[in-house]
Design an enzyme around this catalytic site. Structure first.
Site, PDB file in Angstrom:
ATOM      1  N   ARG A 227      -1.953   7.318  -6.376  1.00 31.92           N
ATOM      2  CA  ARG A 227      -2.375   7.314  -4.958  1.00 31.92           C
ATOM      3  C   ARG A 227      -3.889   7.429  -4.870  1.00 31.92           C
ATOM      4  O   ARG A 227      -4.518   8.086  -5.694  1.00 31.92           O
ATOM      5  CB  ARG A 227      -1.787   8.504  -4.207  1.00 31.92           C
ATOM      6  CG  ARG A 227      -0.318   8.413  -3.934  1.00 31.92           C
ATOM      7  CD  ARG A 227       0.141   9.619  -3.111  1.00 31.92           C
ATOM      8  NE  ARG A 227      -0.361   9.557  -1.744  1.00 31.92           N
ATOM      9  CZ  ARG A 227      -0.721  10.634  -1.027  1.00 31.92           C
ATOM     10  NH1 ARG A 227      -0.669  11.831  -1.552  1.00 31.92           N
ATOM     11  NH2 ARG A 227      -1.151  10.480   0.209  1.00 31.92           N
TER      12      ARG A 227
ATOM     13  N   GLU B 291      -1.233  -8.730   5.137  1.00 36.32           N
ATOM     14  CA  GLU B 291      -0.887  -8.965   6.555  1.00 36.32           C
ATOM     15  C   GLU B 291      -2.085  -8.830   7.486  1.00 36.32           C
ATOM     16  O   GLU B 291      -2.017  -9.243   8.629  1.00 36.32           O
ATOM     17  CB  GLU B 291       0.252  -8.040   6.997  1.00 36.32           C
ATOM     18  CG  GLU B 291      -0.088  -6.560   7.170  1.00 36.32           C
ATOM     19  CD  GLU B 291      -0.226  -5.788   5.868  1.00 36.32           C
ATOM     20  OE1 GLU B 291      -0.112  -6.386   4.783  1.00 36.32           O
ATOM     21  OE2 GLU B 291      -0.472  -4.573   5.947  1.00 36.32           O
TER      22      GLU B 291
ATOM     23  N   CYS C  80       0.835  -1.206   0.000  1.00 37.18           N
ATOM     24  CA  CYS C  80       0.000   0.000   0.000  1.00 37.18           C
ATOM     25  C   CYS C  80       0.875   1.264   0.000  1.00 37.18           C
ATOM     26  O   CYS C  80       1.518   1.529  -0.999  1.00 37.18           O
ATOM     27  CB  CYS C  80      -0.977  -0.067   1.171  1.00 37.18           C
ATOM     28  SG  CYS C  80      -2.430   0.940   0.866  1.00 37.18           S
TER      29      CYS C  80
ATOM     30  N   HIS D 158      -3.343  -5.167   1.573  1.00 39.62           N
ATOM     31  CA  HIS D 158      -2.708  -5.532   2.839  1.00 39.62           C
ATOM     32  C   HIS D 158      -2.893  -7.021   3.127  1.00 39.62           C
ATOM     33  O   HIS D 158      -3.839  -7.385   3.825  1.00 39.62           O
ATOM     34  CB  HIS D 158      -3.348  -4.750   3.993  1.00 39.62           C
ATOM     35  CG  HIS D 158      -3.070  -3.290   3.989  1.00 39.62           C
ATOM     36  ND1 HIS D 158      -2.044  -2.722   4.688  1.00 39.62           N
ATOM     37  CD2 HIS D 158      -3.706  -2.275   3.373  1.00 39.62           C
ATOM     38  CE1 HIS D 158      -2.052  -1.414   4.512  1.00 39.62           C
ATOM     39  NE2 HIS D 158      -3.044  -1.113   3.714  1.00 39.62           N
TER      40      HIS D 158
HETATM   41  N1  GLN Z   1      -3.488   6.430   0.792  1.00 35.17           N
HETATM   42  C1  GLN Z   1      -2.271   6.131   1.498  1.00 35.17           C
HETATM   43  C2  GLN Z   1      -1.078   6.882   0.923  1.00 35.17           C
HETATM   44  O1  GLN Z   1      -1.181   7.595  -0.003  1.00 35.17           O
HETATM   45  C3  GLN Z   1      -1.979   4.637   1.494  1.00 35.17           C
HETATM   46  C4  GLN Z   1      -2.990   3.910   2.342  1.00 35.17           C
HETATM   47  C5  GLN Z   1      -2.458   2.654   2.992  1.00 35.17           C
HETATM   48  O2  GLN Z   1      -1.259   2.425   3.071  1.00 35.17           O
HETATM   49  N2  GLN Z   1      -3.356   1.871   3.534  1.00 35.17           N
HETATM   50  O3  GLN Z   1      -0.003   6.725   1.410  1.00 35.17           O
END
Ligand code: GLN
Length: 206
Positions: free
Chosen positions: A119, A187, A90, A185
């Site tokens: 993003r 994890e 992420c 994710h």
């Molecule tokens: N939107 C977040 C970012 O730009 C990422 C979100 C996440 O890691 N769950 O860093």
């Protein structure tokens, strides 16, 4: 099995988790369960002591700022260039991307992964969701993936390979030599195969 955790040299793989911000504890639990020795990394000397690095989810603009404040940006870039196995989830995927869209002013990444990452690509309506994904070449059950304000890989450059896509074709997992990144994710949902894939590289590099 304990034997599976050993590197070819017979040493337990030592994995660092970049612990400036984000879901550090969840990664530590998965990696320890898979037999790795885990330590938290905030300083260059701590990075130098590990065989591989996980960059967790969280907020990429904060991880970026803190990594520069802690003098970690250059050491991490050098470790990536030197072939250290790195797995980003992420926000960690955003940090590994060579190019990003939707960044805040002045936001930088470590880079290394030949992709463009957008993003917050899923917008505020569906900022979190779960879905099952098929991963190229993997047998066994589908990957149950949790997306939280997740990014999307909008372009895969010639050096990177897409590993998993959403039903609409959106790329959500990529790899390139020593680098692995997922927009979701694993994890948090008990999915350990990505961490296992990363650990195989760490064992080979250790
Ligand atoms: N939107 C977040 C970012 O730009 C990422 C979100 C996440 O890691 N769950 O860093």
């Amino acid at each position: 099995m304990a034997g599976d955790a050993l590197s070819p040299s017979g040493r337990t793989p030592h994995v660092g988790i970049l612990a400036l911000q984000g879901d550090v504890r969840e990664h530590a639990q998965v990696l320890r369960a898979l037999g790795a020795e885990v330590s938290l990394v905030r300083r260059p000397s701590e990075l130098a002591a590990v065989d591989g690095l996980v960059i967790p989810g969280g907020e990429s603009s904060v991880i970026d700022k803190l990594s520069r404040a802690f003098g970690m940006q250059h050491p991490i870039r050098e470790a990536i260039a030197a072939g250290m196995p790195v797995y980003g989830t992420c926000a960690g995927m955003i940090m590994l991307a060579d190019r990003i869209t939707g960044a805040i002013d002045g936001q930088e990444t470590f880079g290394g992964l030949d992709v463009v990452v957008a993003r917050n690509a899923f917008g505020s309506q569906v900022d979190s969701f779960e879905t099952d994904l098929a991963v190229d070449g993997w047998s066994g059950p589908p990957v149950h993936a949790t997306f939280i304000r997740a990014p999307l890989v909008s372009e895969v450059g010639p050096r990177a390979t897409a590993l998993a896509t959403l039903p609409d074709g959106g790329v959500v997992a990529v790899e390139q030599e020593n680098l692995l990144a997922t927009a979701f994710h694993p994890e948090v949902s008990g999915e350990t195969r990505f961490h296992e894939r990363f650990l195989q590289r760490v064992r080979a590099a250790a």
